[in-house]
Design an enzyme around this catalytic site. Structure first.
Site, PDB file in Angstrom:
ATOM      1  N   ASN A   7       3.353   6.090  14.923  1.00  0.00           N
ATOM      2  CA  ASN A   7       2.747   6.603  13.691  1.00  0.00           C
ATOM      3  C   ASN A   7       2.225   8.030  13.877  1.00  0.00           C
ATOM      4  OD1 ASN A   7       3.417   4.416  12.190  1.00  0.00           O
ATOM      5  ND2 ASN A   7       1.346   3.627  11.913  1.00  0.00           N
ATOM      6  N   LEU A  48      10.947  14.978   7.202  1.00  0.00           N
ATOM      7  CA  LEU A  48      10.719  16.424   7.117  1.00  0.00           C
ATOM      8  C   LEU A  48      10.628  16.840   5.660  1.00  0.00           C
ATOM      9  CD1 LEU A  48      12.931  18.235   9.816  1.00  0.00           C
ATOM     10  CD2 LEU A  48      10.449  17.889   9.801  1.00  0.00           C
ATOM     11  N   CYS A  66      -1.952   3.323   6.664  1.00  0.00           N
ATOM     12  CA  CYS A  66      -1.608   3.348   8.095  1.00  0.00           C
ATOM     13  C   CYS A  66      -1.722   4.723   8.738  1.00  0.00           C
ATOM     14  CB  CYS A  66      -0.207   2.799   8.288  1.00  0.00           C
ATOM     15  SG  CYS A  66      -0.028   1.137   7.623  1.00  0.00           S
ATOM     16  N   LYS A  96       3.207   6.291  -1.998  1.00  0.00           N
ATOM     17  CA  LYS A  96       4.644   6.581  -1.934  1.00  0.00           C
ATOM     18  C   LYS A  96       5.329   5.658  -2.935  1.00  0.00           C
ATOM     19  CE  LYS A  96       6.126   3.407   1.700  1.00  0.00           C
ATOM     20  NZ  LYS A  96       6.831   3.276   2.967  1.00  0.00           N
TER      21      LYS A  96
HETATM   22  C1  UGA Z   1       4.162   3.723   8.194  1.00  0.00           C
HETATM   23  C2  UGA Z   1       5.282   3.768   9.239  1.00  0.00           C
HETATM   24  O1  UGA Z   1       6.383   4.510   8.715  1.00  0.00           O
HETATM   25  C3  UGA Z   1       5.716   2.350   9.608  1.00  0.00           C
HETATM   26  O2  UGA Z   1       6.708   2.387  10.621  1.00  0.00           O
HETATM   27  C4  UGA Z   1       4.495   1.562  10.099  1.00  0.00           C
HETATM   28  O3  UGA Z   1       4.821   0.222  10.419  1.00  0.00           O
HETATM   29  C5  UGA Z   1       3.429   1.555   9.014  1.00  0.00           C
HETATM   30  O4  UGA Z   1       3.074   2.916   8.688  1.00  0.00           O
HETATM   31  C6  UGA Z   1       2.245   0.812   9.545  1.00  0.00           C
HETATM   32  O5  UGA Z   1       1.606   1.292  10.482  1.00  0.00           O
HETATM   33  O6  UGA Z   1       2.011  -0.316   9.111  1.00  0.00           O
HETATM   34  P1  UGA Z   1       4.111   3.316   5.551  1.00  0.00           P
HETATM   35  O7  UGA Z   1       2.637   3.540   5.640  1.00  0.00           O
HETATM   36  O8  UGA Z   1       4.626   2.158   4.759  1.00  0.00           O
HETATM   37  O9  UGA Z   1       4.719   3.120   7.022  1.00  0.00           O
HETATM   38  O10 UGA Z   1       4.740   4.630   4.926  1.00  0.00           O
HETATM   39  P2  UGA Z   1       5.726   5.791   5.379  1.00  0.00           P
HETATM   40  O11 UGA Z   1       7.065   5.545   4.808  1.00  0.00           O
HETATM   41  O12 UGA Z   1       5.636   6.072   6.824  1.00  0.00           O
HETATM   42  O13 UGA Z   1       5.080   7.025   4.584  1.00  0.00           O
HETATM   43  C7  UGA Z   1       3.758   7.448   4.892  1.00  0.00           C
HETATM   44  C8  UGA Z   1       3.374   8.629   4.049  1.00  0.00           C
HETATM   45  O14 UGA Z   1       4.089   9.787   4.473  1.00  0.00           O
HETATM   46  C9  UGA Z   1       3.657   8.497   2.547  1.00  0.00           C
HETATM   47  O15 UGA Z   1       2.531   8.965   1.830  1.00  0.00           O
HETATM   48  C10 UGA Z   1       4.866   9.388   2.332  1.00  0.00           C
HETATM   49  O16 UGA Z   1       4.919   9.908   1.042  1.00  0.00           O
HETATM   50  C11 UGA Z   1       4.607  10.473   3.362  1.00  0.00           C
HETATM   51  N1  UGA Z   1       5.822  11.210   3.772  1.00  0.00           N
HETATM   52  C12 UGA Z   1       6.841  10.556   4.403  1.00  0.00           C
HETATM   53  C13 UGA Z   1       5.906  12.575   3.559  1.00  0.00           C
HETATM   54  O17 UGA Z   1       4.986  13.212   3.004  1.00  0.00           O
HETATM   55  N2  UGA Z   1       7.029  13.243   3.974  1.00  0.00           N
HETATM   56  C14 UGA Z   1       8.060  12.614   4.594  1.00  0.00           C
HETATM   57  O18 UGA Z   1       9.050  13.281   4.946  1.00  0.00           O
HETATM   58  C15 UGA Z   1       7.959  11.234   4.808  1.00  0.00           C
END
Ligand code: UGA
Length: 433
Positions: free
Chosen positions: A208, A250, A260, A323
């Site tokens: 993470n 990215l 998380c 998200k």
């Molecule tokens: C994250 C991890 O991706 C999982 O692998 C992990 O199991 C989980 O946390 C956890 O610890 O339980 P999640 O919180 O569901 O999963 O969401 P992500 O898809 O990782 O996105 C996190 C945030 O980053 C969102 O707000 C999303 O909009 C943002 N994000 C993501 C960006 O701003 N840019 C990106 O390129 C990707």
């Protein structure tokens, strides 16, 4: 196998259903009676694509039951602990009270040879401490740490078909039992890493932390792009072609939120400081700071777009969850931006396909509507903060016809600036020329 899953939130409800779907006999346990009532009725207590289907099928098979009574864990051989570890109220560290309470409540019901499996994200050292607690009260039971990597929105798929399985174990018997739990997943070719407790705990927070760092890296580039006239989305495409870097995670924009990434990097820093190694992860404080600055940037762009004062202007906030494909508003950048603009006197109207109830519960002072058109009608500014497909697919000409003044802030860099400008919009992205 007979399995109990303690904690039926975003993680546990999916895990319990998925384990039953894989053929095990599962009891899901939670202290929240309302949640258990919903799960028993086959109703997912939160929005997660595919959960209702897997829940209904598992309930119909008779292999999945739910209860608020921890005594029903007795008889299961494997007990998953899937409760939350939120940020503590008074510090950056993780609040372990739910994990501790879950393990303590389980102790009287453990049988000889039972395996307690931690799934929750915990500070390194927790598993060893809890193994001591288990050994003291149930000397014939074992403990393993088996972190979860599911993403909200893809939770069912990620649970049934994960990228990898990680077992933190102190005993070969624990490995054999976990192999039995995950037999189908392993036979599908999922790689598995068998290691010690500390490594397993660190794998989770390191993953993470890496993802958060990747997002903040590109958002830092967006800050530089903003003062140089460069375009961060093209920059991301170009560096992403390097397979060592990769294009995923990215996407520059308003930054990361959710239950998380933000709390996990803070808890990691807090734990490293306790261990006397704060300097090793001090960069995560900057990762956090860059992330929070992006929310300021969106608020500043909104103020600028509204001629310096949002007071009395109608602002449509498109998306409120952290998200898309989730109803989760925990530490949501979108909700944060909406609250800030409301605080500056704007008439903020928030719309979202799934997150309105959760957002309303936290911030009843905002106006909410399920209708995108209603949010946009006579608005002076639209801010796209969560990239739900229905917002990325909006027709700029139709939106222009609804708004009082055609202005849009694309806080996720998902719209085509040329098409929106052509429709008469004042368009601003983040780190986009
Ligand atoms: C994250 C991890 O991706 C999982 O692998 C992990 O199991 C989980 O946390 C956890 O610890 O339980 P999640 O919180 O569901 O999963 O969401 P992500 O898809 O990782 O996105 C996190 C945030 O980053 C969102 O707000 C999303 O909009 C943002 N994000 C993501 C960006 O701003 N840019 C990106 O390129 C990707």
């Amino acid at each position: 196998m007979k399995i109990s899953v303690i904690g039926c939130g975003y993680l546990g409800a999916v895990h319990a259903s998925a384990m039953a779907e894989l053929g095990h006999e599962v009891v899901g346990i939670d202290v929240d009676e309302e949640k258990i009532g919903q799960l028993r009725a086959g109703k997912a207590p939160f929005f997660e694509p595919g959960l209702t289907e897997v829940l209904s099928s598992a309930l119909a098979s008779g292999r999945l039951t739910f209860t608020t009574d921890i005594a029903h864990a007795a008889g299961a051989q494997v007990h998953f602990v899937a409760v939350g570890t939120p940020q503590a109220r008074d510090s950056q560290a993780a609040d372990l009270s739910y994990v501790d309470a879950a393990v303590t409540s389980l102790l009287p019901h453990l049988g000889a040879g039972d395996l307690v499996v931690g799934k929750s994200t915990v500070p390194v050292g927790t598993a060893a401490r809890l193994a001591g607690v288990v050994a003291e009260h149930a000397p014939d039971a074992m403990l393993a740490w088996n972190p979860e990597f599911l993403r909200e929105g893809f939770a069912v798929r990620d649970t049934i078909d994960p990228d990898r399985l990680v077992y933190g174990v102190a005993d070969d018997r624990a490995t054999a039992m976990l192999d039995e739990v995950y037999a189908q997943t392993i036979s599908n070719g999922t790689p598995r890493v068998v290691t010690d407790y500390a490594t397993a705990e660190l794998v989770k927070v390191a993953a993470n932390a890496f993802l958060a760092t990747k997002i903040s890296f590109i958002n830092a580039m967006a800050e530089i792009a903003e003062v140089t006239g460069a375009d961060v989305t093209q920059l991301a495409d170009a560096i992403g072609h390097d397979t060592r870097i990769g294009r995923r995670f990215l996407n520059a924009g308003v930054g990361f939120g959710g239950g998380c990434l933000p709390k996990d990097i803070r808890a990691f820093v807090a734990r490293a400081e306790e261990l006397g190694r704060g300097e090793s992860v001090a960069f995560l404080k900057e990762v956090d700071a860059i992330n929070m600055r992006r929310r300021d940037r969106v608020a500043d762009l909104a103020i600028e777009a509204l001629g310096g004062s949002p007071f009395g202007h109608k602002v449509a906030v498109l998306g409120v969850t952290f998200k898309p494909h989730s109803d989760d508003v925990r530490d949501s950048p979108a909700l944060d931006v909406a609250v800030r603009l409301k605080g500056l006197g704007a008439d903020v109207v928030v719309t979202d396909p799934e997150g309105l109830d959760n957002a309303r519960g936290r911030h009843p002072q905002l106006l909410y509507t399920e209708m995108t058109e209603e949010a946009l009608r006579f608005a002076d500014l639209a801010v796209l903060v969560t990239e739900w497909p229905e917002y990325t697919a909006l027709d700029p000409k139709a939106v222009a016809g609804l708004m009082r003044t055609p202005r849009i802030i694309d806080a996720r860099n998902v719209l085509d600036p040329a098409a929106w400008r052509e429709a008469g919009f004042a368009y601003s992205g983040l780190g986009r020329n």
